[in-house]
Design a protein around this motif. Structure first.
Motif, PDB file in Angstrom:
ATOM      1  N   PHE A 198       0.792  -1.227   0.000  1.00 46.66           N
ATOM      2  CA  PHE A 198       0.000   0.000   0.000  1.00 46.66           C
ATOM      3  C   PHE A 198       0.825   1.277   0.000  1.00 46.66           C
ATOM      4  CE2 PHE A 198      -2.674  -3.179   2.097  1.00 46.66           C
ATOM      5  CZ  PHE A 198      -3.785  -3.115   1.286  1.00 46.66           C
ATOM      6  N   SER A 199       2.127   1.194  -0.206  1.00 44.92           N
ATOM      7  CA  SER A 199       3.030   2.346  -0.144  1.00 44.92           C
ATOM      8  C   SER A 199       3.197   2.826   1.295  1.00 44.92           C
ATOM      9  CB  SER A 199       2.580   3.516  -1.027  1.00 44.92           C
ATOM     10  OG  SER A 199       2.010   4.539  -0.245  1.00 44.92           O
ATOM     11  N   PRO A 200       4.399   3.297   1.618  1.00 48.89           N
ATOM     12  CA  PRO A 200       4.675   3.657   3.021  1.00 48.89           C
ATOM     13  C   PRO A 200       4.056   4.980   3.454  1.00 48.89           C
ATOM     14  CG  PRO A 200       6.696   3.566   1.697  1.00 48.89           C
ATOM     15  CD  PRO A 200       5.563   3.430   0.765  1.00 48.89           C
ATOM     16  N   ASP A 201       3.425   5.708   2.525  1.00 43.48           N
ATOM     17  CA  ASP A 201       2.898   7.031   2.894  1.00 43.48           C
ATOM     18  C   ASP A 201       1.587   6.922   3.657  1.00 43.48           C
ATOM     19  OD1 ASP A 201       5.020   8.012   1.436  1.00 43.48           O
ATOM     20  OD2 ASP A 201       3.840   7.964  -0.426  1.00 43.48           O
ATOM     21  N   GLY A 202       1.255   7.995   4.343  1.00 38.16           N
ATOM     22  CA  GLY A 202       0.001   8.044   5.078  1.00 38.16           C
ATOM     23  C   GLY A 202      -1.182   8.174   4.131  1.00 38.16           C
ATOM     24  N   ARG A 203      -2.334   7.650   4.540  1.00 40.22           N
ATOM     25  CA  ARG A 203      -3.558   7.720   3.731  1.00 40.22           C
ATOM     26  C   ARG A 203      -4.718   8.132   4.625  1.00 40.22           C
ATOM     27  NH1 ARG A 203      -1.818   7.390  -1.374  1.00 40.22           N
ATOM     28  NH2 ARG A 203      -0.737   5.470  -1.850  1.00 40.22           N
ATOM     29  N   PRO A 204      -5.674   8.856   4.071  1.00 36.63           N
ATOM     30  CA  PRO A 204      -6.892   9.108   4.851  1.00 36.63           C
ATOM     31  C   PRO A 204      -7.870   7.945   4.691  1.00 36.63           C
ATOM     32  CG  PRO A 204      -6.994  10.304   2.812  1.00 36.63           C
ATOM     33  CD  PRO A 204      -5.702   9.538   2.773  1.00 36.63           C
ATOM     34  N   LEU A 205      -8.776   7.790   5.645  1.00 40.55           N
ATOM     35  CA  LEU A 205      -9.874   6.840   5.495  1.00 40.55           C
ATOM     36  C   LEU A 205     -11.141   7.645   5.273  1.00 40.55           C
ATOM     37  CD1 LEU A 205      -9.303   4.122   8.244  1.00 40.55           C
ATOM     38  CD2 LEU A 205      -8.857   3.986   5.809  1.00 40.55           C
ATOM     39  N   PRO A 206     -12.139   7.065   4.599  1.00 43.43           N
ATOM     40  CA  PRO A 206     -13.391   7.812   4.395  1.00 43.43           C
ATOM     41  C   PRO A 206     -14.013   8.186   5.730  1.00 43.43           C
ATOM     42  CG  PRO A 206     -13.576   5.534   3.632  1.00 43.43           C
ATOM     43  CD  PRO A 206     -12.165   5.747   3.982  1.00 43.43           C
ATOM     44  N   PRO A 207     -14.502   9.395   5.853  1.00 46.40           N
ATOM     45  CA  PRO A 207     -15.004   9.848   7.156  1.00 46.40           C
ATOM     46  C   PRO A 207     -16.368   9.237   7.467  1.00 46.40           C
ATOM     47  CG  PRO A 207     -15.329  11.540   5.524  1.00 46.40           C
ATOM     48  CD  PRO A 207     -14.639  10.422   4.816  1.00 46.40           C
ATOM     49  N   PRO A 208     -16.524   8.685   8.641  1.00 46.60           N
ATOM     50  CA  PRO A 208     -17.830   8.173   9.037  1.00 46.60           C
ATOM     51  C   PRO A 208     -18.642   9.258   9.730  1.00 46.60           C
ATOM     52  CG  PRO A 208     -16.160   7.469  10.576  1.00 46.60           C
ATOM     53  CD  PRO A 208     -15.506   8.424   9.632  1.00 46.60           C
ATOM     54  N   PHE A 209     -19.940   9.127   9.684  1.00 47.48           N
ATOM     55  CA  PHE A 209     -20.876  10.017  10.401  1.00 47.48           C
ATOM     56  C   PHE A 209     -20.691  11.489  10.039  1.00 47.48           C
ATOM     57  CE2 PHE A 209     -19.829   6.665  13.639  1.00 47.48           C
ATOM     58  CZ  PHE A 209     -20.920   5.858  13.333  1.00 47.48           C
ATOM     59  N   GLY A 210     -20.172  11.771   8.855  1.00 47.74           N
ATOM     60  CA  GLY A 210     -20.073  13.174   8.454  1.00 47.74           C
ATOM     61  C   GLY A 210     -18.892  13.901   9.061  1.00 47.74           C
ATOM     62  N   GLU A 211     -18.488  14.957   8.369  1.00 49.12           N
ATOM     63  CA  GLU A 211     -17.298  15.689   8.764  1.00 49.12           C
ATOM     64  C   GLU A 211     -17.616  16.846   9.701  1.00 49.12           C
ATOM     65  OE1 GLU A 211     -13.549  15.865   6.877  1.00 49.12           O
ATOM     66  OE2 GLU A 211     -14.214  14.176   8.054  1.00 49.12           O
ATOM     67  N   THR A 212     -18.861  17.340   9.645  1.00 46.69           N
ATOM     68  CA  THR A 212     -19.183  18.572  10.367  1.00 46.69           C
ATOM     69  C   THR A 212     -19.023  18.381  11.872  1.00 46.69           C
ATOM     70  OG1 THR A 212     -21.100  18.302   8.959  1.00 46.69           O
ATOM     71  CG2 THR A 212     -20.746  20.491   9.941  1.00 46.69           C
ATOM     72  N   PRO A 213     -18.161  19.178  12.490  1.00 49.54           N
ATOM     73  CA  PRO A 213     -17.981  19.017  13.935  1.00 49.54           C
ATOM     74  C   PRO A 213     -19.092  19.699  14.723  1.00 49.54           C
ATOM     75  CG  PRO A 213     -16.422  20.610  13.046  1.00 49.54           C
ATOM     76  CD  PRO A 213     -17.298  20.210  11.914  1.00 49.54           C
ATOM     77  N   TRP A 214     -19.331  19.198  15.888  1.00 50.73           N
ATOM     78  CA  TRP A 214     -20.233  19.875  16.814  1.00 50.73           C
ATOM     79  C   TRP A 214     -19.425  20.894  17.594  1.00 50.73           C
ATOM     80  CZ3 TRP A 214     -22.169  14.579  19.002  1.00 50.73           C
ATOM     81  CH2 TRP A 214     -22.987  13.961  18.028  1.00 50.73           C
ATOM     82  N   ARG A 215     -20.017  22.098  17.734  1.00 48.31           N
ATOM     83  CA  ARG A 215     -19.295  23.153  18.435  1.00 48.31           C
ATOM     84  C   ARG A 215     -20.030  23.543  19.700  1.00 48.31           C
ATOM     85  NH1 ARG A 215     -15.383  24.978  15.365  1.00 48.31           N
ATOM     86  NH2 ARG A 215     -15.510  24.511  13.136  1.00 48.31           N
ATOM     87  N   PHE A 216     -19.288  23.733  20.749  1.00 48.29           N
ATOM     88  CA  PHE A 216     -19.884  24.325  21.945  1.00 48.29           C
ATOM     89  C   PHE A 216     -18.798  24.986  22.771  1.00 48.29           C
ATOM     90  CE2 PHE A 216     -19.166  19.867  22.409  1.00 48.29           C
ATOM     91  CZ  PHE A 216     -18.552  19.702  23.638  1.00 48.29           C
ATOM     92  N   TRP A 217     -19.101  26.143  23.314  1.00 48.86           N
ATOM     93  CA  TRP A 217     -18.173  26.961  24.102  1.00 48.86           C
ATOM     94  C   TRP A 217     -16.808  27.100  23.416  1.00 48.86           C
ATOM     95  CZ3 TRP A 217     -20.152  23.012  27.882  1.00 48.86           C
ATOM     96  CH2 TRP A 217     -21.366  23.446  28.437  1.00 48.86           C
ATOM     97  N   GLY A 218     -16.860  27.237  22.125  1.00 57.00           N
ATOM     98  CA  GLY A 218     -15.611  27.487  21.420  1.00 57.00           C
ATOM     99  C   GLY A 218     -14.779  26.260  21.165  1.00 57.00           C
ATOM    100  N   ALA A 219     -15.237  25.102  21.594  1.00 50.36           N
ATOM    101  CA  ALA A 219     -14.501  23.879  21.320  1.00 50.36           C
ATOM    102  C   ALA A 219     -15.296  23.039  20.335  1.00 50.36           C
ATOM    103  CB  ALA A 219     -14.282  23.103  22.614  1.00 50.36           C
TER     104      ALA A 219
END
Lengths: 350, 253, 457
Positions: C285-306
């Motif tokens: 698979f080559s020694p480089d890093g790879r991303p995996l498909p994101p589960p449950f969507g990419e949009t983060p939940w935000r609260f109190w600035g975190a």
């Protein structure tokens, strides 16, 4: 039925009788393996031309210094250390930093220049490595067996992070360039062959000192510590002092290899001092034979030939050569553990 | 308790005063006070788990002392480090033979004869120093011919002999033997007996742990009986072994 | 001897003043002061760092649990454990590679299919031979049994190879299998909950009905949801890593362990396995890093600035699910009892009739599957890389030691402690110091609390 066959295999029966060829083979197996490895190596190197031979000898000499020094710790004292790359790196960085010349500097104004000669920087590198080893050894002396290994794993990682982030000294990932070749009384070791001879000279020195150590009463106490630390202490030896001493000696030898390696490549960066290098070194020591100085020399030669030789195999793409070597090395280690835990020429089994 | 020994007008090779060793809630040695007469062979007996080996381990520094003190050769000690025990005049063997398995017999012997400090050991050549003494001892236990073999290649009896020879190589005043006769064939057993008696003739003090009453009667001059870390009886061998409470401790429960 | 790290050489002897207790108090006070200091400096950043710590801590805890499970049973450090995490991550990558073309398009590789198929066939053959065959051989014709076992293994291997070659229809091919697994699990759990004191046929019937319904529903749900492929590939990843772990134990460690004179032989041997497997993964698979498909969507939940991603919340929850499962398995079943007995004293366990080699093999499979889960969770979060296995192994090792090696409660605690310390530790310095901080923590712990926070018994 199968058990019976196993117990008296033809080879066993053949070699068990004294006075026949098999017994002679078994008795002298170490010597024969040594001869075979050297003969194979020489044939292969000569077939590839003298430039290749010089390169292989040069590289294996540096690895041999490291392996011999590591063998003092692993093979003779029984401390499986993966932190050796740290001392290797300390030696390399000491020489690199101390010898840097302003004229070669690529990012000016970032670092102090020392402009020392190589032969003055190397002892300082050894001293630094020795002092660091003394402190690290003090911490390590309370751990044993697998926990010792885990902590040395950690030390190797910490050392790499220090090389990577201590910017004012190591210049981080950028590395240090244009490291001078050693020179003495106006003679500069700038040719490949000259540098090889210099490295071989240092190797001879390291092997001689190691031989002095292991063939003294001190060396025998080290082996006793390896076998049973609790028992040897009852006979009046303070094992901690012995372990610290050999640890420091070994670290200083590794620093010599580091200095030579930095000077040979004329360039260093933290990627040369990752944990994997330590794993390689352990593999070399085990491959060659624990508690055997000749074994470490052979191990280094075999390792470098394996590494360099794979470039000449046509059907493996260049990009995969590095990984292929790793795979072969891994399989080799597993096979060694199963069939020959004492390595090529050693007698002591892990 | 120690008055009987004192009456004989001997000085002691070893005294313990209120010695305590505790493992979790169990007191393996419970405020033990004994005095071992100088010279001669003293045996320690007691049922399994009575603290015999623990006592030897504490005297040789293998186990740290929790409370109390040990008087060795007139020096009172509250802490004995294992590496200091020879300088206090003590050496020992182990119940489960502890040799340096992957070293030759030759090295096994020499390693206890060489210099103790790091620098001295570094400057001493391994092959030459002290070799005559090592040869003498190996010949004494009849293992000279096997000197090049690894200790792990020996049989059990030979291992036991080598360990005793290794202890004899130490020139000290007090020898602690933890079950030196356990599991030996008669021929080897006789050999060990002779070794111990020779040592006694040299004026050394010997303490050994043993379960075989015949051997104890034959060899030892003085005896301590331990039970649950406490002293049950002490005195001349024949007299002590005839006492009813001692017989009960051995045969009862 | 090796069991209790502290019992060997835990004495601290610089001076009488520096007792362990006063140092502990000093360290705890220092830690509290440090945390209050950074909290006062920037509460929002502090919240973010805490969340990061919990998220990564959950992964460390997962890896540490599997590690401690294996170590606490066989008492040697299995370095190839790290490669199991890599295998898990790359299986998911392999199965999702055709959905998202990354770099060089299709990453399909028939050699991998055949190799993994053969591996699974071998493992299935072993399982049938050691479990079913001894029970059945006196009731049926042995040759028939062996032949059908052989055919079954080949079928299982072929099925796995086929599965790997058809990642797009994973939900149709593998969904029913997951349905059956869910059914079995449900029946088992209901059996534990309902019928443990006295099993009646009525209760069993209820359990079976509920279990079957759940299984069928799961299979159906998976079949109609194409997006389920990613989650199914997690299961496949864990299963393949489990099979690898089992094969490694039966094929190598079992023999090595019988002869090994010291734990170091096992350590070096497993180091060789780690090197080989990592290198093989890099070659394929080559020694480089790879991303995996994101589960449950990419949009983060935000609260109190975190912010925290939905997947990260899932990953924390899942760690606790695995933890609960392991606790149930270890402390509520006879299997767990046997595992603990082997961990306490293998000789005694053998004498009382526990089939130690089989149970240890299962533990290796289970440990490997948990490692793979850790690798997958990390991969989904930060991407995969062949060398991540070694990193994850070391972190799991540290977490397990900090928590108290051999103790499952210690592992989960150690994982979270490690995650928090790493993140709070890089408040003032570059984030890449994290690894160094982790090992600093390890050395500190081993020096003062050599048996960890929650020692095993």
């Amino acid at each position: 039925m199968i058990e019976k066959l196993k117990a008296v295999s033809p080879w066993r029966r053949f070699t068990a009788q004294p006075g026949n060829v098999g017994a002679a083979l078994r008795k002298n197996s170490q010597f024969l393996i040594t001869l075979a490895v050297i003969a194979l190596a020489a044939t292969f190197m000569l077939s590839q031309g003298s430039g290749f031979a010089v390169r292989v000898i040069q590289l294996s000499a540096i690895f041999a210094i490291l392996a011999v020094s590591l063998n003092l710790v692993i093979g003779y004292t029984g401390l499986l250390s993966l932190a050796h790359v740290g001392f290797f790196g300390i030696g390399a960085y000491s020489v690199a930093v101390l010898t840097t010349h302003p004229a070669y500097e690529q990012v000016p104004g970032h670092i102090r220049y020392f402009d020392w000669p190589f032969f003055a920087a190397l002892p300082v590198g050894m001293l630094v490595a020795g002092v660091v080893a003394l402190f690290v050894g003090g911490v390590l002396s309370r751990f044993r067996d697998d926990i010792f290994v885990l902590v040395t794993f950690g030390l190797a990682v910490i050392a790499h992070r220090v090389f990577l982030f201590w910017l004012p000294v190591t210049r981080g990932a950028f590395g240090i360039h244009a490291i001078e070749k050693p020179s003495i009384f106006g003679f500069v070791f700038d040719g490949k062959t000259e540098f090889m001879l210099l490295t071989l000279g240092f190797l001879a020195l390291v092997v001689f000192v190691s031989w002095l150590v292991v063939s003294s009463s001190f060396g025998r106490v080290l082996m006793a510590i390896r076998e049973d630390e609790g028992a040897i202490e009852v006979f009046g030896y303070k094992a901690r002092n012995y372990k610290l001493t050999i640890w420091v000696i070994s670290a200083m030898m590794a620093a010599v290899a580091g200095g030579l390696s930095a000077s040979e490549q004329t360039y260093i960066d933290p990627q040369s001092f990752v944990l994997l290098e330590s794993i390689f070194l352990v593999c070399i020591v085990i491959l060659g034979g624990l508690a055997s100085l000749v074994g470490s020399l052979l191990g280094a030669l075999v390792f470098v030939l394996l590494m360099e030789g794979m470039r000449f195999i046509d059907f493996i793409p260049d990009a995969l050569v590095g990984q292929g070597r790793l795979a072969i090395l891994g399989i080799l280690i597993v096979l060694l553990m199963v069939f020959r835990p004492q390595g090529l020429v050693g007698r002591y089994k892990l | 308790m120690s008055s009987s020994a004192a009456e004989r007008g001997q000085e002691y090779a070893l005294e313990t005063k209120g010695l305590l060793k505790q493992f979790a809630s169990v007191k393996a040695i419970n405020h033990l006070t004994i005095a071992v007469p100088r010279g001669g062979i003293t045996s320690i007996v007691g049922p399994n788990g009575s603290g015999k080996s623990t006592l030897i381990n504490m005297l040789s520094g293998t186990l740290p002392i929790d409370e109390g003190m040990v008087v060795l050769d007139g020096t009172a000690l509250r802490v004995i480090k294992p590496y200091d025990s020879p300088s206090h005049g003590v050496t020992r063997t182990f119940q489960e033979v502890r040799l340096f398995d992957q070293m030759s017999l030759w090295d096994n012997m020499l390693v206890v004869l060489t210099k103790r400090n790091v620098l001295g050991a570094l400057l001493e050549r391994a092959g030459t120093a002290h070799s005559s003494r090592a040869q003498e001892l190996l010949e004494m236990v009849g293992l000279w011919d096997k000197r090049a073999a690894f200790a792990e290649e020996l049989s059990y009896g030979q291992r036991k002999l080598l360990e005793i020879a290794r202890a004899l190589a130490m020139d000290v005043k007090l020898y602690l033997f933890d079950e030196p006769f356990a599991g030996l064939f008669p021929a080897v057993l006789e050999k060990v007996k002779v070794l111990l008696q020779d040592l006694k003739k040299e004026g050394k003090t010997i303490i050994f742990i043993e379960h075989n009453m015949d051997l104890i009667r034959e060899l030892s001059d003085y005896i301590f009986v331990l039970d649950s870390g406490e002293l049950l009886a002490e005195g001349e061998v024949h007299e002590v072994l005839a006492r009813p409470e001692v017989i009960e401790a051995y045969l009862g429960t | 001897m090796l069991k209790y790290l502290g019992a060997r050489d835990g004495r601290w002897s610089v001076s009488g003043l520096l007792t362990q207790r006063s140092l502990s108090v000093l360290l705890i006070a220092g830690a509290v002061f440090y945390v209050v200091l950074i909290l006062a400096q920037d509460p929002q950043k502090f919240l973010q760092f805490t969340l990061n710590g919990i998220v990564i801590g959950a992964i460390y805890a997962m890896v540490a649990m599997g590690f401690t499970l294996v170590y606490g049973t066989v008492w040697f450090f299995d370095l190839s454990y790290g490669a199991m995490a890599t295998i898990g991550g790359y299986t998911v990558f392999y199965l999702s590679g055709q959905q998202r073309t990354i770099g060089r398009g299709s990453i399909h590789n028939t050699a991998v299919d055949i190799f993994v198929g053969a591996l699974v066939a071998g493992v299935v053959a072993w399982v049938l031979y050691t479990w079913l065959y001894p029970n059945l051989r006196n009731r049926f014709d042995r040759r028939l049994l062996l032949a059908s076992g052989f055919v079954l293994s080949i079928l299982a291997g072929g099925y796995t190879g086929f599965l790997l070659s058809q990642p797009l229809s994973l939900n149709l091919i593998f969904g029913p299998v997951v349905g059956v697994m869910v059914a079995i699990l449900a029946v088992w759990l209901l059996h534990l909950a309902l019928g443990r004191p006295k099993t009646t046929s009525l209760k069993m019937a209820v359990a079976a009905t509920v279990g079957l319904a759940l299984g069928a529903y799961t299979a159906l749900l998976l079949a109609v949801t194409p997006g389920a492929n990613l989650y199914l590939s997690w299961v496949v990843g864990a299963a393949i890593a489990g099979a690898t772990g089992l094969a490694l134990y039966r094929g190598l460690y079992f023999y090595l362990r019988r002869r090994a004179s010291s734990p170091l032989i096992m350590l070096v041997g497993s180091l060789g396995v780690l090197l080989t497997l990592t290198a093989l993964v890099s070659i394929v698979f080559s020694p480089d890093g790879r991303p995996l498909p994101p589960p449950f969507g990419e949009t983060p939940w935000r609260f109190w600035g975190a912010s925290i991603k939905p997947f990260q919340v899932f990953n924390i929850g899942f760690t606790f699910v695995v933890f609960a499962g392991l606790v149930l398995l270890l402390f509520r079943t006879s299997f767990g009892k046997a595992v603990r007995a082997i961990g306490d004293d293998e000789e005694v366990a053998r004498i009382v009739g526990i089939n130690a080699p089989v149970i240890i093999a299962v533990i290796f499979a289970l440990g490997a599957a948990i490692a793979a889960t850790g690798g997958i969770l990390l991969g989904e979060d930060l991407g995969i890389k062949p060398t991540n296995g070694l990193v994850l192994l070391l972190k799991g090792w540290v977490a397990a030691v900090v928590g108290g090696i051999g103790n499952i409660y210690g592992a989960i605690l150690g994982g979270f402690v490690l995650g928090m310390v790493e993140n709070y530790g890089v408040w003032f310095i570059p984030a890449a110091w994290k690894d160094a901080i982790a090992f600093g923590l390890l050395i500190l712990f081993l020096s003062f609390w050599s048996r960890g926070l929650l020692p095993r018994k």
